[in-house]
Design an enzyme around this catalytic site. Sequence first.
Site, PDB file in Angstrom:
ATOM      1  N   GLU A 196     -10.162  12.311   7.287  1.00 14.33           N
ATOM      2  CA  GLU A 196     -10.097  13.658   6.725  1.00 14.33           C
ATOM      3  C   GLU A 196     -11.475  14.314   6.666  1.00 14.33           C
ATOM      4  OE1 GLU A 196      -7.907  11.520   3.549  1.00 14.33           O
ATOM      5  OE2 GLU A 196      -7.105  13.521   3.117  1.00 14.33           O
ATOM      6  N   ASP A 238      -9.063   0.204   1.570  1.00 11.88           N
ATOM      7  CA  ASP A 238      -8.054  -0.191   2.556  1.00 11.88           C
ATOM      8  C   ASP A 238      -8.577   0.172   3.948  1.00 11.88           C
ATOM      9  OD1 ASP A 238      -5.615  -0.931   3.700  1.00 11.88           O
ATOM     10  OD2 ASP A 238      -4.792   1.078   3.465  1.00 11.88           O
ATOM     11  N   LYS A 287      -4.099  -2.080   9.766  1.00  7.90           N
ATOM     12  CA  LYS A 287      -4.390  -2.181   8.337  1.00  7.90           C
ATOM     13  C   LYS A 287      -4.526  -3.631   7.875  1.00  7.90           C
ATOM     14  CE  LYS A 287      -3.448   2.191   7.069  1.00  7.90           C
ATOM     15  NZ  LYS A 287      -4.242   2.976   6.131  1.00  7.90           N
ATOM     16  N   GLU A 290      -9.161   3.933  -2.599  1.00 11.80           N
ATOM     17  CA  GLU A 290      -7.911   3.717  -3.331  1.00 11.80           C
ATOM     18  C   GLU A 290      -8.193   3.014  -4.654  1.00 11.80           C
ATOM     19  OE1 GLU A 290      -4.500   2.252  -1.258  1.00 11.80           O
ATOM     20  OE2 GLU A 290      -5.209   2.934   0.716  1.00 11.80           O
ATOM     21  N   THR A 297      -8.977  -5.897   3.509  1.00 10.15           N
ATOM     22  CA  THR A 297      -8.836  -4.953   2.400  1.00 10.15           C
ATOM     23  C   THR A 297      -9.753  -5.451   1.302  1.00 10.15           C
ATOM     24  OG1 THR A 297      -6.493  -4.691   2.998  1.00 10.15           O
ATOM     25  CG2 THR A 297      -7.173  -3.851   0.839  1.00 10.15           C
ATOM     26  N   HIS A 356      -3.774  14.032   0.651  1.00 10.20           N
ATOM     27  CA  HIS A 356      -4.028  13.142   1.789  1.00 10.20           C
ATOM     28  C   HIS A 356      -2.873  13.195   2.789  1.00 10.20           C
ATOM     29  CE1 HIS A 356      -5.217   9.625   4.119  1.00 10.20           C
ATOM     30  NE2 HIS A 356      -4.044   9.071   3.869  1.00 10.20           N
ATOM     31  N   ARG A 389      -7.843   3.595  12.992  1.00 11.63           N
ATOM     32  CA  ARG A 389      -6.936   4.723  13.245  1.00 11.63           C
ATOM     33  C   ARG A 389      -6.321   4.700  14.627  1.00 11.63           C
ATOM     34  NH1 ARG A 389      -5.831   5.728   8.183  1.00 11.63           N
ATOM     35  NH2 ARG A 389      -7.664   6.309   6.963  1.00 11.63           N
ATOM     36  N   ASP A 431       0.835  -1.192   0.000  1.00 12.25           N
ATOM     37  CA  ASP A 431       0.000   0.000   0.000  1.00 12.25           C
ATOM     38  C   ASP A 431       0.873   1.247   0.000  1.00 12.25           C
ATOM     39  OD1 ASP A 431      -2.497   1.234  -0.070  1.00 12.25           O
ATOM     40  OD2 ASP A 431      -2.488   1.547   2.095  1.00 12.25           O
ATOM     41  N   GLU A 485     -10.535   3.672   3.276  1.00 15.00           N
ATOM     42  CA  GLU A 485      -9.658   4.479   2.434  1.00 15.00           C
ATOM     43  C   GLU A 485     -10.021   4.213   0.979  1.00 15.00           C
ATOM     44  OE1 GLU A 485      -5.537   3.763   3.529  1.00 15.00           O
ATOM     45  OE2 GLU A 485      -5.671   5.227   5.171  1.00 15.00           O
ATOM     46  N   GLN A 509      -3.668   2.037  14.657  1.00 12.71           N
ATOM     47  CA  GLN A 509      -2.579   2.547  13.819  1.00 12.71           C
ATOM     48  C   GLN A 509      -1.746   3.599  14.554  1.00 12.71           C
ATOM     49  OE1 GLN A 509      -4.081   4.233  10.163  1.00 12.71           O
ATOM     50  NE2 GLN A 509      -2.064   4.817   9.402  1.00 12.71           N
ATOM     51  N   THR A 550      -4.648   6.442  -0.186  1.00 17.30           N
ATOM     52  CA  THR A 550      -5.915   7.171  -0.140  1.00 17.30           C
ATOM     53  C   THR A 550      -5.914   8.310  -1.153  1.00 17.30           C
ATOM     54  OG1 THR A 550      -6.008   6.692   2.205  1.00 17.30           O
ATOM     55  CG2 THR A 550      -7.482   8.411   1.396  1.00 17.30           C
TER      56      THR A 550
HETATM   57 MN    MN Z   1      -4.087   2.839   2.458  1.00 17.05          MN
END
Ligand code: MN
Length: 429
Positions: free
Chosen positions: A375, A244, A264, A212, A268, A144, A248, A137, A210, A251, A361
């Site tokens: 975001e 993805d 993560k 993507e 996915t 972003h 948070r 990734d 996310e 993470q 992202t």
């Molecule tokens: Mn990602």
Amino acid sequence: MLSEFHPNDPALRSFIEAGSTSHFPIQNLPYGVFSTPRKSTPRVGVAIGDQILDLSVIEKAGLFEFECFDSTLAKSSLNAFMALGPSTWSRTRRRISKLLQHDNPELRDNEQLRVEAFDRIESATLHLPIVVAGYTDFYSSKEHATNVGVMFRGASNALQANWLHIPIGYNGRGSTVVVSGTPIHRPKGQLKSASEDAPRFGPTTRLDFELELAAIVGQGSEMGSMLTEQRAEEMIFGFALLNDWSARDIQQWEYVPLGPFQGKAFGTSLSPWIVTREALEPFRVPGPGQAPAPLPYLQQTGQNNYDIQLVVDLVPAELQTARRIAQTNFSYMYWSPVQQLMHHASSGCSMQIGDVLGSGTISGPERSQCGSMLELSWNGAEPLGLGNGMTRSFLEDGDRVCLSGWCQGDGYRIGFGEVEGTILPPRDV
Ligand code: MN
């Protein structure tokens, strides 16, 4: 002998109807793997209008006369077909286009073959189209990366010193890449907020998506070899939508100093149709311009970005009606998929058929163009309004996220379909 035509010609028409907003007109022909009640073994097909053309039937009928396929298209993944290489991908797409053209009687007028070869997408089960070799990734949207940097480090230090020089990435997990529609359980992990003295283990409270795009690697490279721009491009079979999913809070606690790990790794989601690189050709655009100039091994002469419109719909658990929460474009991406691939192999890392490269992202300059809840809700400080007083900072159990995208041509679309997933409560064990 084939008559002169180009499979991307907007004037082409098929005897299988596809309206101007269909994602799958004859100019697209994305590959997937499907089964149906009457075809219990998964096999390769292309989407056309609201139908799937079963390529294993076409292959068996001997209609791919230029190549001995060895039942490649009767397999349950695209990996064996991808192994045949870019010139075969190209010839196959051209042949499929010819077979589907409105004025070609070969398939159109063969009633028995038509009955066997076409299935409605609606009545099919769509499977993960590839055996995923590895999942990497990236983090290639400047908007972003800047947003995340501003939130966590402040505006003066938003982009890390390396960001404009390296397509930043991490090695993710191929084992938990799943096809669209697979529910995602809220993951558990180590959590520690700033106010807590010690970490605890529990369900994430900051579950995110996310938006993507995935580049699907269709050719391998040898360990120790670097890639030219042309070779990197030829190795990309096509693109699919990718969500993805990210936790948070997990993470944030774990990422120092080696980057994302369990936040993560729990799931996915990939869309079931792979749009070929060739189908996207008419929609190539230059990237946003790179300053400072990348190091020589990352320089590109081609236009390696694409004008792909992308949307995010959220179906909140309590509402069961979709709300469009973001709308952006792939052309904003700072580092192109070709640069990501060149960088990935630059140390001598070998690439494999079935590698999935997440773009990172995809966000644009406006708040409404952001590809994550992090975001859109500015890390929970500005919860996103969903109407009727309803808000979201992060995803709740029962929420459904649906990503979609398409290239807008003159009177037609090259679409990716969608990738969707619903959040389920954490598992007990
Ligand atoms: Mn990602």
